[in-house]
Design a protein around this motif. Structure first.
Motif, PDB file in Angstrom:
ATOM      1  N   SER A 164      73.221  53.696  39.347  1.00 63.11           N
ATOM      2  CA  SER A 164      72.762  53.398  40.701  1.00 63.11           C
ATOM      3  C   SER A 164      73.945  53.277  41.662  1.00 63.11           C
ATOM      4  CB  SER A 164      71.954  52.094  40.687  1.00 63.11           C
ATOM      5  OG  SER A 164      71.590  51.717  41.982  1.00 63.11           O
ATOM      6  N   ALA A 165      75.023  52.650  41.229  1.00 65.05           N
ATOM      7  CA  ALA A 165      76.207  52.491  42.087  1.00 65.05           C
ATOM      8  C   ALA A 165      76.808  53.846  42.443  1.00 65.05           C
ATOM      9  CB  ALA A 165      77.251  51.606  41.400  1.00 65.05           C
ATOM     10  N   VAL A 166      76.914  54.741  41.471  1.00 65.36           N
ATOM     11  CA  VAL A 166      77.459  56.079  41.739  1.00 65.36           C
ATOM     12  C   VAL A 166      76.502  56.852  42.641  1.00 65.36           C
ATOM     13  CG1 VAL A 166      78.101  58.292  40.708  1.00 65.36           C
ATOM     14  CG2 VAL A 166      78.873  56.156  39.669  1.00 65.36           C
ATOM     15  N   ASP A 167      75.206  56.696  42.425  1.00 66.40           N
ATOM     16  CA  ASP A 167      74.223  57.361  43.271  1.00 66.40           C
ATOM     17  C   ASP A 167      74.394  56.927  44.729  1.00 66.40           C
ATOM     18  OD1 ASP A 167      71.917  59.165  43.377  1.00 66.40           O
ATOM     19  OD2 ASP A 167      70.751  57.387  43.903  1.00 66.40           O
ATOM     20  N   GLU A 168      74.609  55.642  44.956  1.00 67.88           N
ATOM     21  CA  GLU A 168      74.818  55.153  46.323  1.00 67.88           C
ATOM     22  C   GLU A 168      76.097  55.733  46.927  1.00 67.88           C
ATOM     23  OE1 GLU A 168      72.772  53.545  48.336  1.00 67.88           O
ATOM     24  OE2 GLU A 168      71.280  53.587  46.731  1.00 67.88           O
ATOM     25  N   ALA A 169      77.157  55.800  46.150  1.00 65.35           N
ATOM     26  CA  ALA A 169      78.409  56.386  46.644  1.00 65.35           C
ATOM     27  C   ALA A 169      78.216  57.880  46.934  1.00 65.35           C
ATOM     28  CB  ALA A 169      79.541  56.171  45.644  1.00 65.35           C
ATOM     29  N   TRP A 170      77.472  58.574  46.069  1.00 65.97           N
ATOM     30  CA  TRP A 170      77.198  59.992  46.298  1.00 65.97           C
ATOM     31  C   TRP A 170      76.414  60.167  47.595  1.00 65.97           C
ATOM     32  CZ3 TRP A 170      73.220  63.383  43.326  1.00 65.97           C
ATOM     33  CH2 TRP A 170      73.441  64.730  43.594  1.00 65.97           C
ATOM     34  N   HIS A 171      75.426  59.307  47.848  1.00 68.02           N
ATOM     35  CA  HIS A 171      74.678  59.371  49.106  1.00 68.02           C
ATOM     36  C   HIS A 171      75.630  59.228  50.286  1.00 68.02           C
ATOM     37  CE1 HIS A 171      70.737  57.810  47.061  1.00 68.02           C
ATOM     38  NE2 HIS A 171      71.069  59.021  46.673  1.00 68.02           N
ATOM     39  N   GLY A 172      76.576  58.284  50.180  1.00 71.61           N
ATOM     40  CA  GLY A 172      77.554  58.100  51.244  1.00 71.61           C
ATOM     41  C   GLY A 172      78.401  59.340  51.471  1.00 71.61           C
ATOM     42  N   LEU A 173      78.787  59.998  50.391  1.00 71.98           N
ATOM     43  CA  LEU A 173      79.559  61.245  50.508  1.00 71.98           C
ATOM     44  C   LEU A 173      78.716  62.340  51.151  1.00 71.98           C
ATOM     45  CD1 LEU A 173      82.037  63.027  49.981  1.00 71.98           C
ATOM     46  CD2 LEU A 173      81.184  63.351  47.636  1.00 71.98           C
ATOM     47  N   ILE A 174      77.477  62.461  50.735  1.00 68.73           N
ATOM     48  CA  ILE A 174      76.588  63.484  51.296  1.00 68.73           C
ATOM     49  C   ILE A 174      76.437  63.291  52.811  1.00 68.73           C
ATOM     50  CG2 ILE A 174      74.186  64.290  51.340  1.00 68.73           C
ATOM     51  CD1 ILE A 174      74.132  63.736  48.273  1.00 68.73           C
TER      52      ILE A 174
ATOM     53  N   LYS B 119      79.724  52.907  52.661  1.00 68.61           N
ATOM     54  CA  LYS B 119      78.856  52.119  53.533  1.00 68.61           C
ATOM     55  C   LYS B 119      77.550  51.751  52.845  1.00 68.61           C
ATOM     56  CE  LYS B 119      80.435  53.324  58.123  1.00 68.61           C
ATOM     57  NZ  LYS B 119      80.082  53.879  59.416  1.00 68.61           N
ATOM     58  N   THR B 120      77.050  52.625  52.000  1.00 66.79           N
ATOM     59  CA  THR B 120      75.794  52.346  51.305  1.00 66.79           C
ATOM     60  C   THR B 120      76.031  51.828  49.892  1.00 66.79           C
ATOM     61  OG1 THR B 120      75.623  54.632  50.517  1.00 66.79           O
ATOM     62  CG2 THR B 120      74.553  54.120  52.622  1.00 66.79           C
ATOM     63  N   CYS B 121      77.284  51.642  49.533  1.00 59.64           N
ATOM     64  CA  CYS B 121      77.632  51.230  48.172  1.00 59.64           C
ATOM     65  C   CYS B 121      78.581  50.032  48.214  1.00 59.64           C
ATOM     66  CB  CYS B 121      78.282  52.402  47.430  1.00 59.64           C
ATOM     67  SG  CYS B 121      78.690  52.022  45.730  1.00 59.64           S
ATOM     68  N   PRO B 122      78.028  48.821  48.196  1.00 60.33           N
ATOM     69  CA  PRO B 122      78.867  47.632  48.340  1.00 60.33           C
ATOM     70  C   PRO B 122      79.520  47.148  47.047  1.00 60.33           C
ATOM     71  CG  PRO B 122      76.582  46.988  48.147  1.00 60.33           C
ATOM     72  CD  PRO B 122      76.608  48.499  48.139  1.00 60.33           C
ATOM     73  N   PHE B 123      79.307  47.844  45.959  1.00 62.11           N
ATOM     74  CA  PHE B 123      79.737  47.337  44.659  1.00 62.11           C
ATOM     75  C   PHE B 123      81.247  47.404  44.474  1.00 62.11           C
ATOM     76  CE2 PHE B 123      75.408  48.990  44.303  1.00 62.11           C
ATOM     77  CZ  PHE B 123      74.757  47.799  44.043  1.00 62.11           C
ATOM     78  N   GLN B 124      81.775  46.437  43.740  1.00 68.64           N
ATOM     79  CA  GLN B 124      83.205  46.310  43.494  1.00 68.64           C
ATOM     80  C   GLN B 124      83.453  46.170  41.996  1.00 68.64           C
ATOM     81  OE1 GLN B 124      85.636  46.476  45.769  1.00 68.64           O
ATOM     82  NE2 GLN B 124      84.285  46.585  47.538  1.00 68.64           N
ATOM     83  N   PRO B 125      84.570  46.576  41.496  1.00 66.66           N
ATOM     84  CA  PRO B 125      85.704  47.119  42.237  1.00 66.66           C
ATOM     85  C   PRO B 125      85.456  48.575  42.652  1.00 66.66           C
ATOM     86  CG  PRO B 125      86.252  47.022  39.907  1.00 66.66           C
ATOM     87  CD  PRO B 125      84.882  46.400  40.067  1.00 66.66           C
TER      88      PRO B 125
END
Length: 153
Positions: A64-74, A28-34
């Motif tokens: 930054s993209a991984v950080d956003e995905a990690w935030h979503g997981l947290i 949700k906080t990480c819109p990056f693709q793929p």
């Protein structure tokens, strides 16, 4: 050669990361693709965290993209807490730069030092022939202001 107990703990981390289910809410906080590339980066990061915890080190986030995905997981708190117990035996806290507890910022060192420790952690968790995507992932997924340090790749 790694000590047997360290190697077994790394295997535990690897297994927990492999088993981790990442629901759509993580992104949700990480819109990056793929998305599969971002997921690969997140899983590599979580494995690096395992090596760092075992060595009592603080590592730096190169993407930054991984950080956003990690935030979503947290934010999936139960799932994240259960994963941390399975992988690390304890909760892995997030300490963004400037958000450390008093005295911890000094122990963490500079971001350059933290990123160097991330590269060292990768050397312990990389699978044979595996490409590390952490250092150039932001460029590959189109992050407007990429964080990566490709000289560590």
């Amino acid at each position: 050669m790694l000590p047997r107990t360290f190697s077994r703990r790394i295997d535990r981390v690897q297994s927990a990361v492999d088993a981790l289910e990442l629901p759509p809410a993580v992104y949700k906080t990480c819109p990056f693709q793929p998305r599969d590339l971002v997921e690969a980066g997140l899983r590599q990061w979580l494995r690096c965290c395992g090596a760092a915890i075992l060595d009592r080190q603080i590592i730096g986030m190169p993407s930054s993209a991984v950080d956003e995905a990690w935030h979503g997981l947290i934010l999936c708190t139960e799932r994240y807490a259960a994963f941390c117990r399975a992988a690390y035996g304890r909760f892995l806290h997030h300490h963004p730069q400037g958000g450390e507890l008093p005295g911890k910022a000094k122990r963490a060192g500079s971001m350059h030092e933290q990123l160097h420790r991330t590269a060292v952690a990768w050397s312990f968790v990389a699978r044979p022939g595996e490409e590390c995507v952490l250092w150039d992932l932001d460029v590959r997924v189109g992050v407007p202001e990429p964080w990566g340090r490709m000289d560590h790749a």
